[in-house]
Design an enzyme around this catalytic site. Structure first.
Site, PDB file in Angstrom:
ATOM      1  N   SER A  41    -116.658  54.999  -9.610  1.00 23.36           N
ATOM      2  CA  SER A  41    -117.672  54.807 -10.655  1.00 23.36           C
ATOM      3  C   SER A  41    -118.245  53.388 -10.574  1.00 23.36           C
ATOM      4  O   SER A  41    -119.303  53.116 -11.145  1.00 23.36           O
ATOM      5  CB  SER A  41    -117.072  55.061 -12.042  1.00 23.36           C
ATOM      6  OG  SER A  41    -115.910  54.279 -12.224  1.00 23.36           O
ATOM      7  N   ASP A  79    -109.778  54.676  -5.617  1.00 21.60           N
ATOM      8  CA  ASP A  79    -110.512  55.920  -5.349  1.00 21.60           C
ATOM      9  C   ASP A  79    -110.997  55.948  -3.911  1.00 21.60           C
ATOM     10  O   ASP A  79    -111.540  54.955  -3.415  1.00 21.60           O
ATOM     11  CB  ASP A  79    -111.778  55.930  -6.231  1.00 21.60           C
ATOM     12  CG  ASP A  79    -111.808  57.097  -7.181  1.00 21.60           C
ATOM     13  OD1 ASP A  79    -111.000  58.022  -7.034  1.00 21.60           O
ATOM     14  OD2 ASP A  79    -112.660  57.055  -8.089  1.00 21.60           O
ATOM     15  N   GLU A 178    -111.013  65.748 -15.641  1.00 25.20           N
ATOM     16  CA  GLU A 178    -112.247  65.189 -16.210  1.00 25.20           C
ATOM     17  C   GLU A 178    -113.099  66.283 -16.844  1.00 25.20           C
ATOM     18  O   GLU A 178    -113.382  67.323 -16.225  1.00 25.20           O
ATOM     19  CB  GLU A 178    -113.063  64.457 -15.126  1.00 25.20           C
ATOM     20  CG  GLU A 178    -114.356  63.870 -15.705  1.00 25.20           C
ATOM     21  CD  GLU A 178    -115.011  62.798 -14.855  1.00 25.20           C
ATOM     22  OE1 GLU A 178    -114.442  62.400 -13.827  1.00 25.20           O
ATOM     23  OE2 GLU A 178    -116.111  62.367 -15.254  1.00 25.20           O
TER      24      GLU A 178
HETATM   25  O1  KIV Z   1    -114.416  56.739 -10.627  1.00 25.72           O
HETATM   26  C1  KIV Z   1    -113.864  56.754 -11.730  1.00 25.72           C
HETATM   27  O2  KIV Z   1    -114.028  55.869 -12.560  1.00 25.72           O
HETATM   28  C2  KIV Z   1    -113.010  57.893 -12.037  1.00 25.72           C
HETATM   29  C3  KIV Z   1    -112.632  58.074 -13.456  1.00 25.72           C
HETATM   30  C4  KIV Z   1    -113.756  58.759 -14.134  1.00 25.72           C
HETATM   31  C5  KIV Z   1    -111.355  58.799 -13.612  1.00 25.72           C
HETATM   32  O3  KIV Z   1    -112.699  58.671 -11.187  1.00 25.72           O
END
Ligand code: KIV
Length: 293
Positions: A41, A79, A178
């Site tokens: 994100s 991520d 989510e």
């Molecule tokens: O990228 C992100 O911030 C996420 C959250 C929404 C869990 O994956």
């Protein structure tokens, strides 16, 4: 470490998590959170992309390093961005191993349920702790057709429950749920042995995560599931407005923000003296301990 988060399942105390993208906010969140997610994100929140799809691996590594420098206790999960893990388990391993080596994070997160189960098993088997992410998976926004809540019709539940079961069986240590409805989140949370971390998935989950800028009140637009715990955007604007006014009216800087002359010597240019100060401060600073994780 990832097993500590997994062990929080069923302890009765909700898991607290936030996204973090840079060292100083990570250091603050670290005092209150069980894990910090360097979410992709960041592409939308910090770099102005419309979706997370364009985020490159290098950006995740850069922000991952910063967050690991700031965090002392919380697990840091990074991520994996779109395109870095879907092709095959071997490609996923190569990129996840790179992220872990170059950031010193404690785990990675990948989006997708059943279709990623084989990859999750492959990664965990080779020493990479994996958090899964199902329900609304923002990297698939172009297939889903927008940032839409999932499982709002009961006939959609079985597929999402199967996703959860398969990633748990494959060895994920936790699952982000989510934007799914509360009854579905409750069924998943009760049926799998690993913690569910909700974002727009109700209090039925084992823990909660929010995007830090959203809950601080800094993001211009936020999803329905965000509660704003602060008004940081207003605070920043107020401070910048006051600064601009003070500079224009010459109320800033005053003598207290200016270097006085030392002794009788001739004044040196400020820039040169600042550089000497900065160099000697750096020279006396103790090296930081590597991450305690
Ligand atoms: O990228 C992100 O911030 C996420 C959250 C929404 C869990 O994956």
């Amino acid at each position: 470490m990832a097993p500590d988060i997994a062990a929080m399942k069923g302890r009765g105390e909700p898991i607290v998590a936030l996204t973090a993208y840079h060292a100083h906010t990570a250091a603050i969140a670290d005092r209150y959170c069980d894990f910090l997610l360097v979410g992709d994100s960041l592409g939308m929140v910090m770099h102005g992309y419309e979706t997370t799809v364009p985020v490159p691996l290098e950006l995740m590594i850069m922000h991952g390093r910063a967050v690991v420098r700031g965090a002392k206790h919380a697990l840091v999960v990074v991520d994996m961005p779109f395109g870095s893990y879907e092709e095959s388990p071997a490609v996923a391993f190569r990129n996840c191993a790179r992220v872990m080596k170059e950031t010193d994070c404690g785990a990675v997160k990948i989006e997708g349920g059943r279709r990623m189960a084989e990859t999750i098993h492959y990664l965990v088997d080779r020493g990479i702790p994996v958090m899964s992410h199902i329900g609304l998976t923002p990297q698939s926004v172009n297939v889903i057709g927008g940032f839409k809540a999932q499982g709002r019709r009961q006939e959609q539940w079985a597929a999402i429950e199967e996703d959860a079961q398969q990633v748990a069986d494959a060895g994920a240590f936790g699952i982000v749920l989510e934007a799914i409805t509360e009854p579905l989140a409750a069924r998943i949370t009760q049926s799998i042995p690993i913690p569910t971390i909700g974002i727009g998935a109700s209090r039925a989950c084992d823990g909660q995560i929010l995007v830090m800028e959203d809950m601080l009140g800094l993001s211009p637009r936020v999803p329905r599931f965000v509660k704003k715990f602060g008004k940081v955007g207003e605070v920043i604007e107020g401070a910048i407005r006051a600064y601009a006014e003070d500079v224009r009216s010459r109320a800033f800087p005053t003598p207290e923000h200016t270097y006085p002359m030392q002794g009788e010597g001739k004044a040196q240019p400020v820039r040169a003296r600042e550089r000497v100060g900065a160099d000697s401060a750096r020279a006396t600073k103790k090296p930081k301990n590597p991450s305690s994780k």
